[in-house]
Scaffold this motif. Sequence first.
Motif, PDB file in Angstrom:
ATOM      1  N   GLU A   1       0.872  -1.176  -0.210  1.00 29.97           N
ATOM      2  CA  GLU A   1      -0.044   0.052  -0.122  1.00 29.97           C
ATOM      3  C   GLU A   1       0.729   1.146   0.234  1.00 29.97           C
ATOM      4  OE1 GLU A   1      -3.195   0.091  -0.451  1.00 29.97           O
ATOM      5  OE2 GLU A   1      -3.939   1.960   0.535  1.00 29.97           O
TER       6      GLU A   1
ATOM      7  N   SER B   1      -8.059  -6.663   5.990  1.00 26.37           N
ATOM      8  CA  SER B   1      -6.734  -6.550   5.635  1.00 26.37           C
ATOM      9  C   SER B   1      -5.751  -6.046   6.935  1.00 26.37           C
ATOM     10  CB  SER B   1      -6.767  -5.342   4.595  1.00 26.37           C
ATOM     11  OG  SER B   1      -7.310  -4.111   5.275  1.00 26.37           O
TER      12      SER B   1
ATOM     13  N   ARG C   1     -11.411  -3.595   3.530  1.00 25.87           N
ATOM     14  CA  ARG C   1     -10.651  -2.304   4.089  1.00 25.87           C
ATOM     15  C   ARG C   1     -11.835  -1.600   5.113  1.00 25.87           C
ATOM     16  NH1 ARG C   1      -6.673   0.928   0.633  1.00 25.87           N
ATOM     17  NH2 ARG C   1      -5.433  -0.904  -0.304  1.00 25.87           N
TER      18      ARG C   1
ATOM     19  N   GLY D   1     -10.009   3.987   0.492  1.00 25.45           N
ATOM     20  CA  GLY D   1      -9.069   4.362  -0.279  1.00 25.45           C
ATOM     21  C   GLY D   1      -8.365   5.662  -0.231  1.00 25.45           C
TER      22      GLY D   1
ATOM     23  N   MET E   1      -5.964   0.886   6.123  1.00 25.70           N
ATOM     24  CA  MET E   1      -4.718   0.752   5.035  1.00 25.70           C
ATOM     25  C   MET E   1      -4.056   2.212   4.759  1.00 25.70           C
ATOM     26  SD  MET E   1      -4.307  -2.576   4.676  1.00 25.70           S
ATOM     27  CE  MET E   1      -2.763  -2.716   3.503  1.00 25.70           C
TER      28      MET E   1
ATOM     29  N   GLU F   1     -18.394  -3.871   1.273  1.00 31.13           N
ATOM     30  CA  GLU F   1     -17.058  -3.379   1.725  1.00 31.13           C
ATOM     31  C   GLU F   1     -17.422  -1.941   2.593  1.00 31.13           C
ATOM     32  OE1 GLU F   1     -14.446  -5.911   1.111  1.00 31.13           O
ATOM     33  OE2 GLU F   1     -13.497  -3.898   1.290  1.00 31.13           O
TER      34      GLU F   1
ATOM     35  N   LEU G   1      -6.014  -0.889  -6.598  1.00 38.44           N
ATOM     36  CA  LEU G   1      -6.231  -0.897  -4.944  1.00 38.44           C
ATOM     37  C   LEU G   1      -5.927  -2.477  -4.581  1.00 38.44           C
ATOM     38  CD1 LEU G   1      -7.018   1.104  -3.026  1.00 38.44           C
ATOM     39  CD2 LEU G   1      -9.345   0.055  -3.159  1.00 38.44           C
ATOM     40  N   ILE G   2      -4.985  -2.844  -4.121  1.00 38.33           N
ATOM     41  CA  ILE G   2      -4.869  -4.323  -3.685  1.00 38.33           C
ATOM     42  C   ILE G   2      -4.153  -4.064  -2.171  1.00 38.33           C
ATOM     43  CG2 ILE G   2      -3.518  -6.413  -4.031  1.00 38.33           C
ATOM     44  CD1 ILE G   2      -4.154  -6.260  -6.777  1.00 38.33           C
ATOM     45  N   PRO G   3      -4.789  -4.658  -1.051  1.00 37.40           N
ATOM     46  CA  PRO G   3      -5.975  -5.524  -1.242  1.00 37.40           C
ATOM     47  C   PRO G   3      -7.166  -4.816  -1.009  1.00 37.40           C
ATOM     48  CG  PRO G   3      -5.106  -5.407   1.052  1.00 37.40           C
ATOM     49  CD  PRO G   3      -4.205  -4.631   0.274  1.00 37.40           C
TER      50      PRO G   3
ATOM     51  N   SER H   1      -9.167 -11.329   2.157  1.00 34.49           N
ATOM     52  CA  SER H   1      -8.723 -10.038   1.470  1.00 34.49           C
ATOM     53  C   SER H   1      -8.247 -10.184   0.026  1.00 34.49           C
ATOM     54  CB  SER H   1      -7.303  -9.634   2.169  1.00 34.49           C
ATOM     55  OG  SER H   1      -7.727  -9.038   3.562  1.00 34.49           O
TER      56      SER H   1
END
Lengths: 354, 354, 354, 354
Positions: free
Chosen positions: A15, A185, A243, A297, A323, B202, C352-354, D198
């Motif tokens: 990330e 995550s 997330r 995000g 994250m 999510e 965008l991972i994870p 994930s």
Amino acid sequence: MKVGIIGVTGYGGIELLRWLKNHPYIEVAYLGSHSQAGLDIADVYPHLQGQLEYVSDTQLQEINADVIAEKVELVFLSLPSGISSSLVPNLLEKDLKVIDLAGDFRIRDASIHEQWYKKQAPDRRSQSQGVYGLTEFNRADVAKASFVSNPGCYPTSVALGLAPLLLHDLIEAKGIIIDAKSGTSGAGRGAAVGTLFSEVQESIHAYKIGAHQHTPEIEQFLADVTGKDVLTTFTPHLVPMTRGILSTMYGQLTDKAREMNLTSDSLQEFYQGFYEKEKFVRIHKSGDFPKTKFVYGTNFCNIGVYVEERTERVIVVSAIDNMVKGAAGQAIQNMNVMYGWDEATGIDNIPLIP
Amino acid sequence: MKVGIIGVTGYGGIELLRWLKNHPYIEVAYLGSHSQAGLDIADVYPHLQGQLEYVSDTQLQEINADVIAEKVELVFLSLPSGISSSLVPNLLEKDLKVIDLAGDFRIRDASIHEQWYKKQAPDRRSQSQGVYGLTEFNRADVAKASFVSNPGCYPTSVALGLAPLLLHDLIEAKGIIIDAKSGTSGAGRGAAVGTLFSEVQESIHAYKIGAHQHTPEIEQFLADVTGKDVLTTFTPHLVPMTRGILSTMYGQLTDKAREMNLTSDSLQEFYQGFYEKEKFVRIHKSGDFPKTKFVYGTNFCNIGVYVEERTERVIVVSAIDNMVKGAAGQAIQNMNVMYGWDEATGIDNIPLIP
Amino acid sequence: MKVGIIGVTGYGGIELLRWLKNHPYIEVAYLGSHSQAGLDIADVYPHLQGQLEYVSDTQLQEINADVIAEKVELVFLSLPSGISSSLVPNLLEKDLKVIDLAGDFRIRDASIHEQWYKKQAPDRRSQSQGVYGLTEFNRADVAKASFVSNPGCYPTSVALGLAPLLLHDLIEAKGIIIDAKSGTSGAGRGAAVGTLFSEVQESIHAYKIGAHQHTPEIEQFLADVTGKDVLTTFTPHLVPMTRGILSTMYGQLTDKAREMNLTSDSLQEFYQGFYEKEKFVRIHKSGDFPKTKFVYGTNFCNIGVYVEERTERVIVVSAIDNMVKGAAGQAIQNMNVMYGWDEATGIDNIPLIP
Amino acid sequence: MKVGIIGVTGYGGIELLRWLKNHPYIEVAYLGSHSQAGLDIADVYPHLQGQLEYVSDTQLQEINADVIAEKVELVFLSLPSGISSSLVPNLLEKDLKVIDLAGDFRIRDASIHEQWYKKQAPDRRSQSQGVYGLTEFNRADVAKASFVSNPGCYPTSVALGLAPLLLHDLIEAKGIIIDAKSGTSGAGRGAAVGTLFSEVQESIHAYKIGAHQHTPEIEQFLADVTGKDVLTTFTPHLVPMTRGILSTMYGQLTDKAREMNLTSDSLQEFYQGFYEKEKFVRIHKSGDFPKTKFVYGTNFCNIGVYVEERTERVIVVSAIDNMVKGAAGQAIQNMNVMYGWDEATGIDNIPLIP
């Protein structure tokens, strides 16, 4: 500026690498991985293919402080708790700047560290140089730091939610309850039965009740802010999503707050004012509350507040992407502060919705 | 025995229909649906095809008390709140037995009903005949009842979790915090943007903070049990899963509990004893806590308990399947009690795992 | 440059708005919404709060060609099929540049349009000015266009996967099978029972078998590319995820391909070469295949190829994010081409991972 | 009757155990687990607590044929491929009846087994006694068998979908394409990065393209049924859901089918007739197709069919629950046949919806 990432193949590391692509001043010149040294990062993670023009060396390297010091000026550590403590002293000796995403150096009191982490506390000397990087509250110290201990994901969501109330003596320092919910995550990329899709899907549960290592981190920060002892009940939950952390926090109104006739509306205004200059803290309108999707995000922490007059209680709900604001994003925010760059450099974007 | 289901095309209704297939004494002789009368239930729900040998009439019917009384002896109402109140008096006049899954008749105090439901309270006369069907606590009354008001999903998970503590004066009646998390099936099958997959996936969020209509139902039941005023803060959350409610509940130890030196172990033993004879309440070992998956597709309520000595607080975690113990399963459990059948008849199965 | 978005409150519109924040040359000066005119976009979508410095007017406006023409130079249309056809002629008359994300103008043959869309075909005149904006194949035409009809999500994933094979006569033009899988965001933000979380979760199904309106779009494009009639079987599926399309495509080797002794390795090399200069098409190594997660939140199309020698068949798997390369991202890619900017401007990021 | 389960702690084993609770004639008298012998099954799986009155010994046992033969009459094997082959001969020698859920004994041709499983083929002698337990097609042989090799999950969904067409020469035996989609439970309960929540959430991908070990099983069965060589392309996909397999199958109409002017309606009628007497195969109305949710938690296989006249192709979509009809449910169905009980005994229920 040249930076490195140690532990780049974990979720936190990847990330960090992802975000640094957006950063105009950064060249990633070192990628450290104990377990996969020798491989190219784009072979380990094919989704990176063709996107690494800002990474001057894409081959995963052994973790060696001398080598790192030759290649970069600042290094991010994204390793499981208990490992960074043995690396940080060496890295600091080489005059590297260090931002550590693990929990090793967050707790000042060694006995408390050992009680909650069930591991020996790290070298006190390194720690004494470290700054707790909750940017919104420790900006001045971060700016001067060469070693930043990046906050945990849960503590970030909690501290931003509760600090205004405690700082202004609006809730009692004791009797705080934090009911937090996290995506998977946060558990990392290690193979484990408990985080298999078939186990997590269509289920929610609490874990580490009364025993999560982020509890003393939360209490230490809130005590620092208020000068009082703070005692919290902290219950984390695992939610079937990847997330996001939502923390629902409950505090009892102080006499002062009752005398002010604090309402949901006036509390919302207070938060709005408190965080007015903070790019990454967004206060919802009175009556509105965050979804974790609203920060997906991004480096935002969204907060909604409520005064329940029936019970003389305040409810604060905060949402972060674990994250980002809970890890990589805040680390970059801290780097920006350390180098005097605009704090949002490279981390200023809109949530991924839907 | 012949029974009917009004509102069979909603999620609650279809779940009732599903369970009744397993019941050895039941013939379903009437399926009522306002909006889809005339259709065959297997055309509306193709997954039922070939499985309805216990349904003597599979055509959806208009809702008419005279017709229903001719066809069945007992009727389940699975309708949105605010509709059953106008039907129940008519049904009772026809000497039908009624189990109502809506919230219309749960709150005794009309002004409280109107305050939280934002709707006129129903006819008092019908209500006075009704029994609140939390089976484990009101079994004797249910056995004699002709009208049972089936508890809400959240209140079921909360009442089973907290009643033992309050009954035995182990936590304070004021200052209870309930942080509950539900899957989406509780929101029903109505088309709505907020429960679209793209909106829920999510993400997690709190809703109706300080204002959920299950709050007074919880407080009324706990006050009935204890003879004291009970004041709770109740915060429901929507979780990206279909079924399940996890309630995490926090209470402050009483002086009595402190004097007893209540620990997690002794509290677990106390719960074990308290619910020893209850088929559908399962207490986890000390240190273990439920996942909603542990009760998926069953009538169980799983409970784990913890005493946090640092904060002198009890944490209770309960898990139910909101569609079963929180709705259709408990309704059948109540029917079993009303007819003197074994309470687990037709609802005794193992959770669907994985 | 000033641009506008018509239909900004839908998923496609909000995604366009999100991406344009990253674009260095764009000011968004008009946001059109038929249903919510008068509101501020940040009130409709609170996650946008504080992030709209590039939007000079955040109030939603009625859709009026004169007004739009005064405010912007180019306008994106993100509306349900059947609506843009009545707007585009007016917009073009005002000398606006138009990029239309709906399907109204994609099919040239009016009778085919009407057969598959079950709606009257739009005005031929506007269409004759339009360019089909599959950027990788129609770049030169897009560069000169004032009206671009942006490809459908499924056709984008299919066309990029199959065109190389058909162009080089490696698979038969007839007998192609396309088995495609999409997340729910493609269904839009309209309230509907079929896309409720409770209906979609833990399920997968095929829909519009033999009847999806993207079928003739796919066939038209592939026929244009090859000069041959192309006949495909196209089966879309709905998958319990929000974003992403995976298309698994099957073709029969031609005599030419058999004579070449085409293997998975040589086919992979051929694709690698074919797309060598394409930023947004990434070919997996031989033996590797895409996950939709590998393109999550990006404009990439990832492709993996396989030659099954036993059956003399080629299998191509392509993955896109339906909201990006399948909609908003490709629209911006086309705008970049129209204005001579680097094609990846504003849409160059890491999944965008994870 | 007393039965045992070897490998009861895996997903297949636990599912068998779950179903057997509903079976009126079964006592489970032996639970075998290599890795967890000595533990009580309810400690390993707390969701079983209080529900095991039909299990006479809940302690996990070592796997020893002598011991098993003393305790039970029939044993289910639910072990990873490659292990049951060494156990089955011993078990059969003890005159135990055996139903094996693994793939070890499904393929008759040792070289084909070795080619696809990449493991040595098992002892031919045991295999020669075994019957391939696709109940609907091999009922007579199963009834007489002491050793049944239970079909794989994918082959079950495919065989039931395609066999009617091939048996009646309605599609070509070559050129069949099978595009199958499975939930994660098929991958079992082993800790693995690839099946972490994930990694799986919000993604779909194909795997083992051209190389899945169920391919020869499918081809062998279809060849047995038709007497012709059958060649298929089989592509499995992993879907972000726990249970369910959807197979979308494509075949080319034969001359015979074309001469009959086969349509979707007439094909639907043909399937309806073909499976008329089959409890567990349900044919959708013409124009309707299955969702995997329609069979969730049941032993059904739902099938929808379509004739695409444009391309002279048949499309068949079948849905099963991979854990039930694809594993434990069909195993019990076979046991019922072996013992002359009603085939649906203990496995006759309604899908879990929502």
